[in-house]
Design an enzyme around this catalytic site. Structure first.
Site: not given
Length: 145
Positions: A104-105, A108, A114
């Protein structure tokens, strides 16, 4: 995906695209926390090599907000991951949760909000990671590192 222009694809090149330094908090289970972070970093390294991403610092953190599980600082200069509920608890988050948070990170690095683009890339990275795990491929994928 093709290598970026000018990329030789040599092993030296590959060793550069990873989480360069890993730190756990000085709390109960510190060694286990560092080992889990290293394992997750090794697992996502082939994904990072493919996209020429590097994260100088991957660290455990314990934010006051209990809902906050991870943080990407400055497009991947530092990625922080929660591994425990509180200072007294020891490690409470399992490896697969940690790996999911790291993916998830990493997403980014490319997409900040999101939004649909974020979730599409996260799904791609997750699928890639699952395929690598099924084949037992980690780190540079060369088999001797």
């Amino acid at each position: 995906a093709a290598m970026a222009a000018g990329g030789s694809g040599s092993l030296d090149d590959k060793k550069y695209f990873k989480c360069l330094e890993i730190k756990a908090l000085n709390l109960a289970g510190k060694d286990e926390a560092k080992k889990m972070l290293q394992q997750a970093a090794d697992q996502v390294q082939p994904i990072m090599i493919k996209r020429r991403w590097k994260v100088p610092l991957l660290v455990e953190f314990l934010p006051k907000n209990p809902a906050l599980q991870g943080l990407n600082c400055n497009k991947g200069q530092k990625i922080c991951i929660r591994m425990r509920r509180d200072k007294e608890s020891g490690i409470t988050h399992n490896y697969h949760f940690l790996l999911g948070t790291l993916l998830h990170e990493l997403t980014h690095i490319v997409v900040s909000p999101h939004n649909a683009q974020f979730y599409a890339l996260l799904a791609e990275l997750t699928k890639e990671c699952e395929e690598l795990m099924a084949k037992g491929i980690t780190r540079t994928g060369e088999g001797f590192d």
